[in-house]
Design a protein around this motif. Structure first.
Motif, PDB file in Angstrom:
ATOM      1  N   PRO A 228       0.790  -1.238   0.000  1.00  0.00           N
ATOM      2  CA  PRO A 228       0.000   0.000   0.000  1.00  0.00           C
ATOM      3  C   PRO A 228       0.814   1.276   0.000  1.00  0.00           C
ATOM      4  O   PRO A 228       0.259   2.362  -0.173  1.00  0.00           O
ATOM      5  N   PHE A 229       2.136   1.175   0.174  1.00  0.00           N
ATOM      6  CA  PHE A 229       2.957   2.375   0.308  1.00  0.00           C
ATOM      7  C   PHE A 229       2.930   3.189  -0.988  1.00  0.00           C
ATOM      8  O   PHE A 229       3.264   2.689  -2.068  1.00  0.00           O
ATOM      9  N   ASN A 230       2.492   4.461  -0.896  1.00  0.00           N
ATOM     10  CA  ASN A 230       2.445   5.410  -2.021  1.00  0.00           C
ATOM     11  C   ASN A 230       1.522   4.953  -3.152  1.00  0.00           C
ATOM     12  O   ASN A 230       1.613   5.472  -4.268  1.00  0.00           O
ATOM     13  N   SER A 231       0.638   4.003  -2.908  1.00  0.00           N
ATOM     14  CA  SER A 231      -0.228   3.529  -3.987  1.00  0.00           C
ATOM     15  C   SER A 231      -1.250   4.579  -4.406  1.00  0.00           C
ATOM     16  O   SER A 231      -1.718   4.566  -5.548  1.00  0.00           O
ATOM     17  N   SER A 232      -1.599   5.509  -3.527  1.00  0.00           N
ATOM     18  CA  SER A 232      -2.609   6.518  -3.861  1.00  0.00           C
ATOM     19  C   SER A 232      -2.028   7.709  -4.615  1.00  0.00           C
ATOM     20  O   SER A 232      -2.782   8.514  -5.153  1.00  0.00           O
ATOM     21  N   VAL A 233      -0.705   7.850  -4.662  1.00  0.00           N
ATOM     22  CA  VAL A 233      -0.085   8.993  -5.352  1.00  0.00           C
ATOM     23  C   VAL A 233       0.813   8.539  -6.494  1.00  0.00           C
ATOM     24  O   VAL A 233       1.575   9.331  -7.033  1.00  0.00           O
ATOM     25  N   GLU A 234       0.724   7.272  -6.879  1.00  0.00           N
ATOM     26  CA  GLU A 234       1.549   6.743  -7.967  1.00  0.00           C
ATOM     27  C   GLU A 234       0.734   6.659  -9.250  1.00  0.00           C
ATOM     28  O   GLU A 234      -0.397   6.152  -9.244  1.00  0.00           O
ATOM     29  N   CYS A 235       1.278   7.132 -10.336  1.00  0.00           N
ATOM     30  CA  CYS A 235       0.606   7.077 -11.631  1.00  0.00           C
ATOM     31  C   CYS A 235       0.677   5.651 -12.173  1.00  0.00           C
ATOM     32  O   CYS A 235       1.755   5.047 -12.225  1.00  0.00           O
ATOM     33  N   ALA A 236      -0.472   5.119 -12.587  1.00  0.00           N
ATOM     34  CA  ALA A 236      -0.516   3.754 -13.100  1.00  0.00           C
ATOM     35  C   ALA A 236       0.077   3.640 -14.496  1.00  0.00           C
ATOM     36  O   ALA A 236       0.423   2.540 -14.932  1.00  0.00           O
ATOM     37  N   GLU A 237       0.216   4.752 -15.198  1.00  0.00           N
ATOM     38  CA  GLU A 237       0.725   4.720 -16.571  1.00  0.00           C
ATOM     39  C   GLU A 237       2.245   4.799 -16.620  1.00  0.00           C
ATOM     40  O   GLU A 237       2.897   3.997 -17.291  1.00  0.00           O
ATOM     41  N   GLY A 239       4.301   5.515 -13.620  1.00  0.00           N
ATOM     42  CA  GLY A 239       4.959   5.220 -12.357  1.00  0.00           C
ATOM     43  C   GLY A 239       5.440   6.428 -11.583  1.00  0.00           C
ATOM     44  O   GLY A 239       6.059   6.287 -10.526  1.00  0.00           O
ATOM     45  N   HIS A 240       5.168   7.654 -12.085  1.00  0.00           N
ATOM     46  CA  HIS A 240       5.597   8.862 -11.376  1.00  0.00           C
ATOM     47  C   HIS A 240       4.852   8.968 -10.044  1.00  0.00           C
ATOM     48  O   HIS A 240       3.623   8.875  -9.991  1.00  0.00           O
ATOM     49  N   THR A 241       5.597   9.154  -8.956  1.00  0.00           N
ATOM     50  CA  THR A 241       5.031   9.198  -7.612  1.00  0.00           C
ATOM     51  C   THR A 241       5.358  10.529  -6.969  1.00  0.00           C
ATOM     52  O   THR A 241       6.533  10.884  -6.808  1.00  0.00           O
ATOM     53  N   HIS A 242       4.298  11.269  -6.605  1.00  0.00           N
ATOM     54  CA  HIS A 242       4.485  12.556  -5.949  1.00  0.00           C
ATOM     55  C   HIS A 242       3.182  12.943  -5.257  1.00  0.00           C
ATOM     56  O   HIS A 242       2.095  12.685  -5.788  1.00  0.00           O
ATOM     57  N   PRO A 243       3.257  13.582  -4.075  1.00  0.00           N
ATOM     58  CA  PRO A 243       2.018  13.987  -3.385  1.00  0.00           C
ATOM     59  C   PRO A 243       1.152  14.949  -4.201  1.00  0.00           C
ATOM     60  O   PRO A 243      -0.072  14.988  -4.005  1.00  0.00           O
ATOM     61  N   ASP A 244       1.772  15.732  -5.110  1.00  0.00           N
ATOM     62  CA  ASP A 244       0.981  16.667  -5.913  1.00  0.00           C
ATOM     63  C   ASP A 244       0.088  15.956  -6.921  1.00  0.00           C
ATOM     64  O   ASP A 244      -0.791  16.592  -7.528  1.00  0.00           O
ATOM     65  N   ASN A 245       0.302  14.658  -7.150  1.00  0.00           N
ATOM     66  CA  ASN A 245      -0.560  13.931  -8.085  1.00  0.00           C
ATOM     67  C   ASN A 245      -2.001  13.866  -7.595  1.00  0.00           C
ATOM     68  O   ASN A 245      -2.924  13.728  -8.402  1.00  0.00           O
ATOM     69  N   ARG A 246      -2.198  13.946  -6.283  1.00  0.00           N
ATOM     70  CA  ARG A 246      -3.557  13.866  -5.724  1.00  0.00           C
ATOM     71  C   ARG A 246      -3.823  15.134  -4.910  1.00  0.00           C
ATOM     72  O   ARG A 246      -3.522  15.194  -3.718  1.00  0.00           O
ATOM     73  N   PRO A 247      -4.405  16.160  -5.549  1.00  0.00           N
ATOM     74  CA  PRO A 247      -4.686  17.398  -4.820  1.00  0.00           C
ATOM     75  C   PRO A 247      -5.756  17.231  -3.747  1.00  0.00           C
ATOM     76  O   PRO A 247      -5.764  17.950  -2.761  1.00  0.00           O
ATOM     77  N   ASP A 248      -6.681  16.286  -3.926  1.00  0.00           N
ATOM     78  CA  ASP A 248      -7.671  15.993  -2.891  1.00  0.00           C
ATOM     79  C   ASP A 248      -8.006  14.509  -2.991  1.00  0.00           C
ATOM     80  O   ASP A 248      -7.479  13.782  -3.826  1.00  0.00           O
ATOM     81  N   GLN A 249      -8.931  14.065  -2.122  1.00  0.00           N
ATOM     82  CA  GLN A 249      -9.221  12.643  -2.011  1.00  0.00           C
ATOM     83  C   GLN A 249      -9.840  12.063  -3.291  1.00  0.00           C
ATOM     84  O   GLN A 249      -9.594  10.908  -3.651  1.00  0.00           O
ATOM     85  N   ALA A 250     -10.643  12.869  -4.006  1.00  0.00           N
ATOM     86  CA  ALA A 250     -11.388  12.351  -5.150  1.00  0.00           C
ATOM     87  C   ALA A 250     -10.730  12.667  -6.485  1.00  0.00           C
ATOM     88  O   ALA A 250     -11.253  12.255  -7.521  1.00  0.00           O
ATOM     89  N   THR A 251      -9.585  13.374  -6.506  1.00  0.00           N
ATOM     90  CA  THR A 251      -8.985  13.792  -7.759  1.00  0.00           C
ATOM     91  C   THR A 251      -7.565  13.264  -7.868  1.00  0.00           C
ATOM     92  O   THR A 251      -6.792  13.316  -6.909  1.00  0.00           O
ATOM     93  N   PHE A 252      -7.228  12.730  -9.052  1.00  0.00           N
ATOM     94  CA  PHE A 252      -5.855  12.283  -9.345  1.00  0.00           C
ATOM     95  C   PHE A 252      -5.430  12.906 -10.665  1.00  0.00           C
ATOM     96  O   PHE A 252      -6.140  12.821 -11.661  1.00  0.00           O
ATOM     97  N   ARG A 253      -4.248  13.529 -10.676  1.00  0.00           N
ATOM     98  CA  ARG A 253      -3.727  14.174 -11.882  1.00  0.00           C
ATOM     99  C   ARG A 253      -2.334  13.637 -12.171  1.00  0.00           C
ATOM    100  O   ARG A 253      -1.467  13.791 -11.334  1.00  0.00           O
TER     101      ARG A 253
END
Length: 253
Positions: A228-237, A239-253
């Motif tokens: 589960p480590f960093n799974s919510s902020v990692e891009c599935a396409e 693999g870029h991992t950064h906290p800015d990828n998820r500005p809020d709970q329901a949005t992923f960029r």
């Protein structure tokens, strides 16, 4: 004992008689003779697929306290309004019966009767949650999904009680005590963590996933747990991992 058989059955290999919430239960098991593939055979089958084929039959699942289960296709699985209302009523009754139980003398007839009422509320709530876990796992396993992917959450560690933290003197490093000799403890949000633990247990994360595992194996499908480590902020396409990828709970960029 007369009973209604909803499915065909054979001579049982074992019979278990149990009592829960003032009710007696009889359960039995037998060999149905249906083939059950080995996990290694299932993994070997999906290992021969290309990435595009695997993506078409795979789905990722997220577990939360607001929505117990949600998949990568934006489908969510939650208790029905009737189930939520029933669970809320059972919780209110349980608290009322526990207050009555606290006022009874231990060992008396009133104490046994009040304890039986509390146990019945627990049993009814357990049946509702078990029914939700069975219905959710049945709907998932009988869908077009063949590979189920979920985070390997350590639920037992997540629902542990917050450990008391004594106040430490920053100068001497000793534990601070009151005038009467009692140890002083700092606030550790124990009440909030207890509420979160109750919500996690009420969402049936572990029970539902356990049902998915054995039901999927009977249909030659594969459940997988991922770290589960960093799974919510990692891009599935990419693999870029950064906290800015998820500005809020329901949005992923």
């Amino acid at each position: 004992i007369p009973f209604i058989a909803h499915t065909d059955y054979k001579l049982p290999n074992s019979i278990v008689v149990s009592r829960c919430g003032g009710k007696w239960h009889v359960s039995f098991s037998y060999e149905d003779g249906l083939p059950e593939p080995d996990e290694a055979e299932i993994i070997a089958h999906y290992a021969g697929m290309c990435a595009e084929q695997l993506e078409s039959v795979s789905a990722g699942f997220d577990r939360g306290v607001v929505k117990p289960f949600a998949d990568s296709a934006e489908r969510s699985f939650d208790f029905s309004p009737a189930q939520k209302q029933h669970l809320q009523q059972l919780e209110q009754r349980r608290k009322r019966y526990e207050r009555r139980l606290a006022r009874c003398r231990k060992g008396s007839n009133r104490h046994h009767k009040a304890a039986g009422r509390v146990a019945r509320q627990h049993a009814r709530a357990t049946n509702i949650r078990r029914d939700f876990a069975h219905q959710t796992s049945h709907a998932l396993v009988n869908s077009s999904i063949e590979v189920f992917i979920a985070e390997d959450l350590r639920i037992r560690s997540m629902v542990k009680k917050a450990a008391p933290q004594p106040v430490i003197d920053p100068v001497t490093g000793a534990i601070v005590t009151a005038k009467n000799g009692a140890i002083k403890y700092r606030k550790n949000q124990r009440k909030a963590k207890s509420g979160l633990a109750r919500s996690i247990l009420a969402s049936c994360w572990g029970q539902t996933w356990t049902y998915v595992q054995y039901k999927a194996r009977r249909k030659a499908k594969l459940p997988i747990k991922v770290p589960p480590f960093n799974s919510s902020v990692e891009c599935a396409e990419c693999g870029h991992t950064h906290p800015d990828n998820r500005p809020d709970q329901a949005t992923f960029r």
